[in-house]
Design a protein around this motif. Sequence first.
Motif, PDB file in Angstrom:
ATOM      1  N   LEU A  45      53.957  57.530  92.895  1.00  0.00           N
ATOM      2  CA  LEU A  45      54.862  57.716  91.767  1.00  0.00           C
ATOM      3  C   LEU A  45      55.404  59.133  91.805  1.00  0.00           C
ATOM      4  N   ASP A  46      56.657  59.303  91.370  1.00  0.00           N
ATOM      5  CA  ASP A  46      57.164  60.659  91.209  1.00  0.00           C
ATOM      6  C   ASP A  46      56.640  61.184  89.864  1.00  0.00           C
ATOM      7  N   PRO A  48      58.047  62.363  87.041  1.00  0.00           N
ATOM      8  CA  PRO A  48      58.576  61.841  85.774  1.00  0.00           C
ATOM      9  C   PRO A  48      58.058  60.435  85.444  1.00  0.00           C
ATOM     10  N   THR A  49      57.935  59.596  86.464  1.00  0.00           N
ATOM     11  CA  THR A  49      57.426  58.235  86.233  1.00  0.00           C
ATOM     12  C   THR A  49      55.954  58.286  85.853  1.00  0.00           C
ATOM     13  N   ALA A  50      55.187  59.136  86.539  1.00  0.00           N
ATOM     14  CA  ALA A  50      53.762  59.266  86.211  1.00  0.00           C
ATOM     15  C   ALA A  50      53.594  59.748  84.769  1.00  0.00           C
ATOM     16  N   TYR A  51      54.410  60.705  84.366  1.00  0.00           N
ATOM     17  CA  TYR A  51      54.335  61.214  82.995  1.00  0.00           C
ATOM     18  C   TYR A  51      54.646  60.114  81.983  1.00  0.00           C
ATOM     19  N   GLN A  52      55.708  59.380  82.226  1.00  0.00           N
ATOM     20  CA  GLN A  52      56.098  58.318  81.295  1.00  0.00           C
ATOM     21  C   GLN A  52      55.023  57.229  81.209  1.00  0.00           C
ATOM     22  N   LEU A  53      54.473  56.841  82.348  1.00  0.00           N
ATOM     23  CA  LEU A  53      53.423  55.815  82.344  1.00  0.00           C
ATOM     24  C   LEU A  53      52.158  56.313  81.641  1.00  0.00           C
ATOM     25  N   ASP A  56      52.826  56.103  78.001  1.00  0.00           N
ATOM     26  CA  ASP A  56      52.788  54.707  77.559  1.00  0.00           C
ATOM     27  C   ASP A  56      51.387  54.100  77.643  1.00  0.00           C
TER      28      ASP A  56
END
Length: 157
Positions: A45-46, A48-53, A56
Amino acid sequence: MASTLSRRMFIGGGIAVVAGAGFYAAGGRNVFYSVITEASAAETLDPPTAYQLAKDGKIILVDIRRPDEWAKTGSGELAHRLDLRRKDFVEQLTKLAGGDLNAPLALICARGVRSARENNKLIKAGFTNVIDVPEGMLGNAKGPGWIKRGLPLNKAP
């Protein structure tokens, strides 16, 4: 004396040319990190995606760097700090996952070297849902990393 100085300058210049050629041939990325980074068998994961996941509640984000590194840069917001050098690292990681070896665990380090290596070890140890954040906190050839992307940081000690 002059010939020794000339020889040293010639050798130093040759080393600089070879290093520059290696940097250019590697597409401008740091060849050292490219060589020592093992390929991760984990999903990636990049930042930003890791942060968002993590926001969530879909992954458990774990910063596996050393305490001095956390103090210097902070950790990604929502990341659990777990020094990978701890003797009880796997046990503590299992606790973070609530004992579930299938829980989605995303590891981040400075530049993706340690996270790739550790993810491979965790897969061999029976974890089934490990995720690598290969850009790390500081970035590398795969991307600018958490900090340069301006993602939130936890600077608390």
